[in-house]
Design a protein around this motif. Structure first.
Motif, PDB file in Angstrom:
ATOM      1  N   SER A   1      15.923   6.045 -10.206  1.00  0.00           N
ATOM      2  CA  SER A   1      16.976   6.601  -9.561  1.00  0.00           C
ATOM      3  C   SER A   1      17.564   5.767  -8.327  1.00  0.00           C
ATOM      4  CB  SER A   1      16.861   7.921  -8.936  1.00  0.00           C
ATOM      5  OG  SER A   1      17.949   8.370  -8.079  1.00  0.00           O
ATOM      6  N   THR A   2      18.816   5.213  -8.476  1.00  0.00           N
ATOM      7  CA  THR A   2      19.037   4.368  -7.292  1.00  0.00           C
ATOM      8  C   THR A   2      20.741   4.278  -7.204  1.00  0.00           C
ATOM      9  OG1 THR A   2      18.958   1.836  -6.589  1.00  0.00           O
ATOM     10  CG2 THR A   2      19.292   2.071  -8.828  1.00  0.00           C
ATOM     11  N   VAL A   3      21.221   3.801  -6.136  1.00  0.00           N
ATOM     12  CA  VAL A   3      22.671   3.840  -6.044  1.00  0.00           C
ATOM     13  C   VAL A   3      22.572   2.340  -5.265  1.00  0.00           C
ATOM     14  CG1 VAL A   3      23.097   6.329  -5.502  1.00  0.00           C
ATOM     15  CG2 VAL A   3      22.690   4.745  -3.682  1.00  0.00           C
ATOM     16  N   SER A   4      21.767   1.460  -5.420  1.00  0.00           N
ATOM     17  CA  SER A   4      21.972   0.292  -4.699  1.00  0.00           C
ATOM     18  C   SER A   4      21.359  -0.862  -5.236  1.00  0.00           C
ATOM     19  CB  SER A   4      21.364   0.460  -3.198  1.00  0.00           C
ATOM     20  OG  SER A   4      19.990   0.899  -3.071  1.00  0.00           O
ATOM     21  N   ALA A   5      21.294  -0.701  -6.612  1.00  0.00           N
ATOM     22  CA  ALA A   5      20.717  -1.820  -7.352  1.00  0.00           C
ATOM     23  C   ALA A   5      21.514  -3.246  -7.175  1.00  0.00           C
ATOM     24  CB  ALA A   5      20.852  -1.722  -8.779  1.00  0.00           C
TER      25      ALA A   5
ATOM     26  N   LEU B   1      23.960  -4.722 -11.984  1.00  0.00           N
ATOM     27  CA  LEU B   1      24.205  -3.741 -12.986  1.00  0.00           C
ATOM     28  C   LEU B   1      23.446  -3.610 -14.416  1.00  0.00           C
ATOM     29  CD1 LEU B   1      28.179  -3.193 -12.825  1.00  0.00           C
ATOM     30  CD2 LEU B   1      26.507  -1.790 -11.926  1.00  0.00           C
ATOM     31  N   LEU B   2      23.042  -4.947 -14.800  1.00  0.00           N
ATOM     32  CA  LEU B   2      22.469  -5.027 -16.110  1.00  0.00           C
ATOM     33  C   LEU B   2      21.368  -6.082 -16.010  1.00  0.00           C
ATOM     34  CD1 LEU B   2      25.358  -4.872 -18.607  1.00  0.00           C
ATOM     35  CD2 LEU B   2      23.645  -2.972 -18.229  1.00  0.00           C
ATOM     36  N   PRO B   3      20.164  -5.974 -16.428  1.00  0.00           N
ATOM     37  CA  PRO B   3      19.375  -4.931 -17.067  1.00  0.00           C
ATOM     38  C   PRO B   3      19.528  -3.779 -16.025  1.00  0.00           C
ATOM     39  CG  PRO B   3      17.913  -6.560 -16.656  1.00  0.00           C
ATOM     40  CD  PRO B   3      19.153  -7.228 -16.470  1.00  0.00           C
ATOM     41  N   CYS B   4      19.163  -2.706 -16.550  1.00  0.00           N
ATOM     42  CA  CYS B   4      18.921  -1.682 -15.540  1.00  0.00           C
ATOM     43  C   CYS B   4      17.659  -1.586 -15.017  1.00  0.00           C
ATOM     44  CB  CYS B   4      19.069  -0.032 -16.231  1.00  0.00           C
ATOM     45  SG  CYS B   4      17.575   0.106 -17.359  1.00  0.00           S
ATOM     46  N   LEU B   5      17.222  -1.193 -13.885  1.00  0.00           N
ATOM     47  CA  LEU B   5      16.094  -1.406 -12.817  1.00  0.00           C
ATOM     48  C   LEU B   5      15.127  -0.864 -13.666  1.00  0.00           C
ATOM     49  CD1 LEU B   5      17.988  -1.939 -10.713  1.00  0.00           C
ATOM     50  CD2 LEU B   5      16.495  -0.906  -9.006  1.00  0.00           C
ATOM     51  N   ALA B   6      15.242   0.355 -14.358  1.00  0.00           N
ATOM     52  CA  ALA B   6      14.043   0.997 -15.150  1.00  0.00           C
ATOM     53  C   ALA B   6      13.431  -0.276 -16.140  1.00  0.00           C
ATOM     54  CB  ALA B   6      14.377   2.122 -15.725  1.00  0.00           C
ATOM     55  N   CYS B   7      14.260  -1.151 -16.722  1.00  0.00           N
ATOM     56  CA  CYS B   7      13.809  -1.757 -17.800  1.00  0.00           C
ATOM     57  C   CYS B   7      12.976  -2.875 -17.066  1.00  0.00           C
ATOM     58  CB  CYS B   7      14.907  -2.446 -18.709  1.00  0.00           C
ATOM     59  SG  CYS B   7      15.467  -1.375 -19.866  1.00  0.00           S
ATOM     60  N   GLU B   8      13.381  -3.048 -15.869  1.00  0.00           N
ATOM     61  CA  GLU B   8      12.733  -4.489 -15.284  1.00  0.00           C
ATOM     62  C   GLU B   8      11.388  -3.830 -14.670  1.00  0.00           C
ATOM     63  OE1 GLU B   8      14.372  -7.379 -13.214  1.00  0.00           O
ATOM     64  OE2 GLU B   8      16.405  -6.505 -12.760  1.00  0.00           O
ATOM     65  N   VAL B   9      11.268  -2.611 -14.139  1.00  0.00           N
ATOM     66  CA  VAL B   9      10.109  -2.078 -13.738  1.00  0.00           C
ATOM     67  C   VAL B   9       9.294  -2.005 -15.040  1.00  0.00           C
ATOM     68  CG1 VAL B   9       8.909   0.196 -13.005  1.00  0.00           C
ATOM     69  CG2 VAL B   9      10.853  -0.862 -11.889  1.00  0.00           C
TER      70      VAL B   9
ATOM     71  N   ALA C   1      13.288   3.539 -21.127  1.00  0.00           N
ATOM     72  CA  ALA C   1      13.423   3.310 -19.705  1.00  0.00           C
ATOM     73  C   ALA C   1      15.056   3.238 -19.417  1.00  0.00           C
ATOM     74  CB  ALA C   1      13.076   2.033 -19.436  1.00  0.00           C
ATOM     75  N   PHE C   2      15.384   3.849 -18.312  1.00  0.00           N
ATOM     76  CA  PHE C   2      16.930   4.188 -17.959  1.00  0.00           C
ATOM     77  C   PHE C   2      17.048   4.629 -16.732  1.00  0.00           C
ATOM     78  CE2 PHE C   2      15.729   8.071 -19.896  1.00  0.00           C
ATOM     79  CZ  PHE C   2      16.157   8.870 -18.988  1.00  0.00           C
ATOM     80  N   ASP C   3      18.094   4.108 -15.963  1.00  0.00           N
ATOM     81  CA  ASP C   3      18.489   4.388 -14.521  1.00  0.00           C
ATOM     82  C   ASP C   3      19.334   5.856 -14.623  1.00  0.00           C
ATOM     83  OD1 ASP C   3      17.053   2.180 -13.830  1.00  0.00           O
ATOM     84  OD2 ASP C   3      18.897   1.194 -13.035  1.00  0.00           O
ATOM     85  N   VAL C   4      19.155   6.429 -13.391  1.00  0.00           N
ATOM     86  CA  VAL C   4      20.143   7.775 -13.064  1.00  0.00           C
ATOM     87  C   VAL C   4      20.618   7.387 -11.627  1.00  0.00           C
ATOM     88  CG1 VAL C   4      18.880   9.316 -14.501  1.00  0.00           C
ATOM     89  CG2 VAL C   4      18.486   9.199 -12.036  1.00  0.00           C
ATOM     90  N   ASN C   5      21.959   7.859 -11.674  1.00  0.00           N
ATOM     91  CA  ASN C   5      22.592   7.887 -10.358  1.00  0.00           C
ATOM     92  C   ASN C   5      23.283   9.227  -9.775  1.00  0.00           C
ATOM     93  OD1 ASN C   5      24.617   7.721  -8.292  1.00  0.00           O
ATOM     94  ND2 ASN C   5      25.736   5.969  -8.982  1.00  0.00           N
ATOM     95  N   ALA C   6      22.505   9.811  -8.974  1.00  0.00           N
ATOM     96  CA  ALA C   6      22.621  11.201  -8.490  1.00  0.00           C
ATOM     97  C   ALA C   6      22.568  11.164  -6.894  1.00  0.00           C
ATOM     98  CB  ALA C   6      22.026  12.363  -9.154  1.00  0.00           C
TER      99      ALA C   6
END
Ligand code: ACO
Length: 319
Positions: free
Chosen positions: A78-82, A85-93, A104-109
């Motif tokens: 979960s992030t609003v300040s990556a 945009l690509l690749p998503c942070l979850a894939c980097e982690v 792996a995927f990101d969410v923005n809430a």
């Protein structure tokens, strides 16, 4: 089927910025900031990024859980300040920690993001699609703050928190209640998008908010979410050891405790040292509670987040 947090971790940038330093750049004071928000210091990224903080927090959580990275089925950030945009942070982690078998995927809430990630992970477990999940809240909000705006720059900090979630399929107890809400019609009270940039924030766009409206929203909706969770779970307020809330500011949490007629001591806080870290606030707080030995098997928590969107929600959790 029962989902449990098996390990936690966190990472904060090395550099600590106190209110006096902020007051050298904008017209404010330590006294004003502390009395209105509770914040004394915050960590601000130098070399660190939202990705590097997420990776550090994740490695710690994996170690704490005593699992191997290959066991992880799901990575949600979960992030609003990556930074990108690509690749998503979850894939980097996923790549950095070696979670080779994970989706792996990101969410923005926004500030409800960690709760949202938690609920998605539990849902996947209930559907039989995952047994072990790594969920992370990470923010470098200093990149999307206008450092000339004293109304917002005083509030925020950078950091990341992570948790490893495990499903216990042998347990017959159902998953505990979880709720999420949103009201997109009120989205304008807290924004950060293209067209809001004036070149003063690192990404050319910055957080804008109607502080009074956010205060009113949080103080109204969060007690209602807590009451909703109590009603769904059958727990009495007295059965809950801690109410772990998004650390927007001290006055909001004090007002929520007062509305619920509950003692503030049951609402742990970390915004004094870390500021408001949006989706990282709750997992960083959980990790520090875990490290202090406040969370023992059977400890009952209600966790609740609220923020941009507008979004809000919470979950009952037994450690
Ligand atoms: N230092 C000194 N004075 C300030 C500062 C500052 N940093 N910021 C604003 N002021 C001044 C204003 O200019 C105003 O002056 P004026 O009366 O001469 O016009 C005065 O203080 C009062 O300003 P308000 O905006 O009305 O201040 P308020 O008492 O509402 O406090 C605050 C502002 C702390 C942001 C409050 O609205 C609040 O707590 N809101 C909740 C918002 C929040 O926590 N957001 C976090 C992000 S969202 C989330 O995480 C869910």
């Amino acid at each position: 089927m029962f989902a449990k947090i098996a390990g936690t971790g966190s990472a904060l940038p090395e550099r600590v910025v106190d209110n006096f330093e902020i007051a050298r750049n904008v017209d404010t004071s330590d006294e004003w900031i502390q009395s209105r928000t509770g914040v004394r210091t915050r960590h601000i990224a130098g070399e660190e990024t939202a990705v590097s903080l997420a990776i550090d927090a994740s490695k710690e959580a994996i170690k704490d859980a005593g699992i191997s990275p290959e066991e992880i089925d799901l990575v949600i950030v979960s992030t609003v300040s990556a930074e990108q945009l690509l690749p998503c942070l979850a894939c980097e982690v996923q790549a950095a920690v070696g979670a080779d078998n994970a989706a792996a995927f990101d969410v923005n809430a926004a500030c409800t993001g960690f709760i949202t990630a938690y609920q998605i992970a539990v849902g996947q477990m209930k559907a039989g699609l995952a047994k072990t999940a790594l969920i992370i809240g990470t923010e470098c909000l200093s990149n999307i703050v206008d450092w000339t705006d004293r109304g917002t720059c005083i509030l925020f900090g950078d950091g990341a928190g992570a948790a490893v979630l495990k499903a216990d399929t042998t347990c017959e107890t159902e998953i505990l209640p979880m709720v999420l809400h949103a009201d997109g019609r009120k989205g304008g009270v807290l924004t950060c998008g293209s067209g809001t940039g004036n070149g003063k924030s690192a990404y050319g766009r910055y957080v804008q908010m109607d502080g009074k409206e956010i205060y009113r929203f949080a103080v109204k909706e969060v007690p209602m979410v807590i009451k909703e969770l109590l009603s769904l779970s059958g727990w009495e307020a007295g059965d809950v050891d801690y109410f772990v809330l998004h650390q927007a500011n001290r006055r909001i949490i004090e007002a929520i405790a007062k509305r619920l007629h509950l003692d503030e001591s049951r609402f742990p806080m970390n915004m004094m040292d870390n500021g408001n870290m949006s989706s990282a606030s709750i997992p960083v707080l959980l990790d520090s509670m875990n490290k202090k030995g406040m969370l023992k098997p059977g400890t009952r928590l209600i966790i609740a987040g609220f923020g941009a969107g507008l979004t809000w929600g919470g979950t009952c959790l037994t450690w």
